[in-house]
Structures are given as structure tokens and as C-alpha cells.
Design an enzyme around this catalytic site. Sequence first.
Site, PDB file in Angstrom:
ATOM      1  N   HIS A 147       0.837  -1.210   0.000  1.00 40.63           N
ATOM      2  CA  HIS A 147       0.000   0.000   0.000  1.00 40.63           C
ATOM      3  C   HIS A 147       0.869   1.257   0.000  1.00 40.63           C
ATOM      4  CE1 HIS A 147      -3.943  -1.886   0.174  1.00 40.63           C
ATOM      5  NE2 HIS A 147      -3.386  -2.804   0.930  1.00 40.63           N
ATOM      6  N   THR A 148       2.045   1.140  -0.578  1.00 38.71           N
ATOM      7  CA  THR A 148       2.920   2.306  -0.718  1.00 38.71           C
ATOM      8  C   THR A 148       2.973   2.791  -2.167  1.00 38.71           C
ATOM      9  OG1 THR A 148       4.698   0.686  -0.799  1.00 38.71           O
ATOM     10  CG2 THR A 148       4.464   1.924   1.247  1.00 38.71           C
ATOM     11  N   ASP A 149       2.597   1.917  -3.136  1.00 34.62           N
ATOM     12  CA  ASP A 149       2.803   2.340  -4.538  1.00 34.62           C
ATOM     13  C   ASP A 149       1.970   3.567  -4.888  1.00 34.62           C
ATOM     14  OD1 ASP A 149       0.396   0.851  -4.711  1.00 34.62           O
ATOM     15  OD2 ASP A 149       0.983  -0.208  -6.557  1.00 34.62           O
ATOM     16  N   SER A 202     -11.001 -18.565 -22.459  1.00 32.17           N
ATOM     17  CA  SER A 202     -10.108 -18.759 -21.318  1.00 32.17           C
ATOM     18  C   SER A 202     -10.244 -20.195 -20.837  1.00 32.17           C
ATOM     19  CB  SER A 202     -10.502 -17.784 -20.198  1.00 32.17           C
ATOM     20  OG  SER A 202     -10.077 -18.277 -18.954  1.00 32.17           O
ATOM     21  N   GLY A 235      -7.462 -13.764  -8.168  1.00 30.77           N
ATOM     22  CA  GLY A 235      -7.964 -12.979  -7.039  1.00 30.77           C
ATOM     23  C   GLY A 235      -7.311 -13.314  -5.715  1.00 30.77           C
ATOM     24  N   GLY A 249      -4.198 -12.196  -4.847  1.00 29.20           N
ATOM     25  CA  GLY A 249      -3.181 -11.203  -4.492  1.00 29.20           C
ATOM     26  C   GLY A 249      -1.832 -11.475  -5.133  1.00 29.20           C
ATOM     27  N   GLU A 278      -6.527  -0.755 -16.489  1.00 28.16           N
ATOM     28  CA  GLU A 278      -7.215  -1.341 -15.332  1.00 28.16           C
ATOM     29  C   GLU A 278      -7.969  -0.265 -14.537  1.00 28.16           C
ATOM     30  OE1 GLU A 278      -5.029  -4.403 -13.471  1.00 28.16           O
ATOM     31  OE2 GLU A 278      -6.400  -4.559 -11.769  1.00 28.16           O
ATOM     32  N   ASP A 330       2.174  -3.647  -9.834  1.00 30.53           N
ATOM     33  CA  ASP A 330       1.981  -4.955 -10.469  1.00 30.53           C
ATOM     34  C   ASP A 330       2.365  -4.963 -11.948  1.00 30.53           C
ATOM     35  OD1 ASP A 330       1.136  -5.461  -7.954  1.00 30.53           O
ATOM     36  OD2 ASP A 330      -0.977  -5.663  -8.437  1.00 30.53           O
ATOM     37  N   TYR A 368     -10.297  -1.276  -0.771  1.00 29.83           N
ATOM     38  CA  TYR A 368      -9.049  -0.759  -1.334  1.00 29.83           C
ATOM     39  C   TYR A 368      -9.214   0.724  -1.687  1.00 29.83           C
ATOM     40  CZ  TYR A 368      -4.995  -0.526  -4.550  1.00 29.83           C
ATOM     41  OH  TYR A 368      -3.821  -0.189  -5.182  1.00 29.83           O
TER      42      TYR A 368
END
Length: 399
Positions: free
Chosen positions: A47-49, A80, A131, A133, A172, A184, A233
Site C-alpha cells: 500500500h505504498t505504490d 479462457s 484474485g 493477491g 485497469e 503490479d 481498497y
Amino acid sequence: MPPFGKGERGVLDERGAGIERRFEAAFGGEPAAVARAPGRVNLIGEHTDYNGGLVLPVAIDRDTRVALRPRADARVLGLSRERGKSEADLAAPPASDWLDYARGVARALADAGRIPARGFELCVETDLPQGAGLSSSAAFEGAVALALLGAAGVILARGDRPELARLCQRAEVEFVGVPCGIMDPFTVLCSQAGAALWLDCASLEARPVALPDSLALWIFDTGVERSLRSGAYAERRGECERALALARRALGRALASLSELSLDDLVALEGALDPIALRRARHVVTENQRVRAFAAALARRDLGAAGEALFASHASLRDDYAVSCAESDALVSDSRGLAGCAGARMTGAGFGGCTVHAVEAAHASAFALALAERFRARFGRVPRHWRAAAGAPAEHFAR
Ligand code: GLA
């Protein structure tokens, strides 16, 4: 916009050949391009990006592979292995469906003038859990991006990859509707094979970080479903923006992000920030320090100190950032007493998902057995878990 430079193609491996055969069976004829992209596990810097801070993720040895062929019309047809069929027009609004990620990337590349805006046929398969992470979405986006560019005759040079990471992030955020940061897609596209990645998310300055051979990485999946779209989030992002606005006002400084605050600033801000804003800001400031401590410990091969930074990161994510859950907390605290475990923490956005455990390689198997058993005793089921190795960044295959 300058043209992308010329890069190298990987050589099609067995798994790339497998997706090519599946494409031929589904759509008839050969794909125009085949590409793959890895998932990632974030070792530290959570949670720093999106707060202009430091992250230290590693691309892993699990990936997503796509085979793709442009169409003359605007139709996008997807198959898929994991999620079945889907189709839509390139220009249609998002449909809350897995194909949105591919359409979003194609639209972002077309909007940037990198490829023509046209439809395509796409086959995809992955061995990344969805999903959990481990960045399954950025892996899909990265593979689609390289395949779309490859089909348009563009093979990227390394120096062009950060821009592509930005385009994937934009797809995204703006099309799929997930307000994610740069970590990511950057890791998936720009890391160096076999190494972790130090990334300053404010400047995008990056460097490889060697992982010691004596270090084994275990990933445990809590099995707790998480979704970045669930709102928590976005709520954290909002809380950070509020903390930043309050800090600017109280300190009278032009701060670009919470990462520009010092520990002394936090003390000075105690009266000016409400308790939640203060805790969120404290997590960001101290997490950046832990990234530095972790990287320094790895450089001197001090697994003990590196592991302590992981445990401290987890405590901060649990107490100050409030993104952990009972299953993650148990996996981390149960790790502490087990032989060979240097450290552990939740990884990724949180609210469930996975934990990462840094273990001395000599103890790797016994550690995983014991931790799985402790989890089973607490929660009545054996969690999915696997040993991860540093993998290679996304590549487009020569066909
Ligand atoms: C998700 C997002 C990333 C990052 C992490 C938390 O994985 O996609 O950009 O914010 O959460 O560190």
C-alpha cells in the site's frame, strides 16, 4: 510519441506451444502472436505504490499465456481455459467480465497510437490463482499487451517497458474500474529474470535485488476471497488522500505524497490528523523504512533482520492500515515459532488473499507441512500453498 525500440523475442517453450495449439483448435489457423507474463509476490512495501513510496516485489515462476490474432472487424472473441468463452465489441463499455482486461489494454494501446483499434481472437490460460493477491490481472494485461504489439509487428525494447506498464495500469483503472497502483504491471513487465525488484513508485527508478540461495519463499493462500472492487481498497486510497490534504495544511508544505513525510512530521501531526488518517500515514512512512531495512538486510545476507522487517510490516498492515484478516494473522503468527522461518506477512492488497513466508531453504519442506497443519487445526481445512521461485518478466515469443 517516439516509436517503441526494437527488442528481443523469447523462444516458444512447451507451454507457449500448448496455448498455440489450443488457439488453432478454437479459432482455426495460427495465432499471430504468443506471449506470457508472470504473477508476482510482493515481498515488502505494501500500500505504498499509490502513496509515492517504495516496493520490493518479485516476479514468480507461475504465469499467464495468451495466443492472439487481430480481426478485420471490431469484435473481440475470447476463450479462457479457466473462465470459458466471452465476446464483445472493442468499443463497447466494460461488461464486468474477464475479457474487459484484454479490451482495456487494446483500447489503451490504440488510444496511445501504438496499435490499430481493431478486434482480435484470444486464447488464454494460467496457473496463477485468480484474485489471491498474486497479480493475475497484471499478468493477463502484460501478456495481452505484448501479444497485441507483437501482432502489430512491434517487439519492445526493455527501455520501452515502463511506458507499457503505465498503459496497462491505465487500462485497469480507467476501463476495468480497479484503482490499482503501478507496482503490479511494472513488476510483470520490467523486472529482471531471477531477481526481486526495488521500485521507487514516485520516480519509477528501479533496480534488481538478488535473493540469497538460502532463502525459500512459501506462499499460503488463506482461501478468503478478496476483490479490489469491493471498496475497501478504494476506501484506503481515499483515507490516504485525506491524510495528505490534512498534512499539507498543518505543515504548510507542498507534499507530493505521504511518502514525503518523516517520523518527526508524524509526531508534529498528532493533533492535526484524526486517528485513522494518522495511522494510515504512519503505515506509509514506516513501511518505506522497512523496505530499506529489508533490502539492506538481504544485501548483507542477514535473513534474520530481513524476516523481522516482514513481521513488522504485517503488524503495521494489521494495526495501522487495517487490511489483514484472521486467517492471514494466524498464518503469520503461527510461522514465528517454526524452525527456519525468518519472517512472514500478508502480501498484496489484503482483506484475505495470500501470505508470504521467508524460510531457510534447509527447512522449507518441514516448515510448510507444519504451518499447513497449524492452519488446519484452527480453521478445519488445509490451505493451498506452494513454494515460489523468482521468475522471468513478460515476453513475446518468436513463432
Ligand atoms: C494491489 C494493487 C497494487 C498495490 C497493492 C497493495 O495489488 O494492484 O497496486 O496497491 O494492492 O500494495
